[in-house]
Design a protein around this motif. Sequence first.
Motif: not given
Length: 174
Positions: A54-67
């Motif tokens: 899973i990849y998600d745009f979690a906040g400013p300048y942040t794409v998380t991987e697996d969380q």
Amino acid sequence: HLGPLMLEEGKMSQKIDFARDRFPYCVVWTPIPLLTWIFPFIGHMGICSSSGVIYDFAGPYTVTEDQMAFGRPTRYWQLAPQGITANEWDAAVDEGSREYRKRMHNLCCDNCHSHVAMCLNLMGYGGSGNWNMFWLGLNTFFFGRFVSVAAAVRTFLPFLMLMGLLLVLCLVVR
């Protein structure tokens, strides 16, 4: 649950693994506390690689991987990437994620849904380059499946409780 998905040339994708949160070729969704309680069709979205990461745009300048930013997925929409190889899929998810690591997050205009839309547009998913927040939200709401009954309860129970409370207050004030 869901079996393997047929891809071009008779290849099979990996199965969804709910215990490990692996959702190959999926858009995933989870509730956002308070916001989803009031509007149960609004939530946080991510896109998964061909292997289900899973990849998600979690906040400013942040794409998380697996969380995911707001917890484990409660809903998934498995896509059928006809004509798109696993490498092309993953390259588009990677390119979209790299671009969103350079962006400021905006709740209304450039958010997690926009990130997923960019990835789908880059790969030309469904023969389209016009994916956007609205179409993704609509498709995920109507075609997405809950990972479990508990996930559906987690999504809708706060909304139903708020509506019940509002109904009681209206009846009492009346």
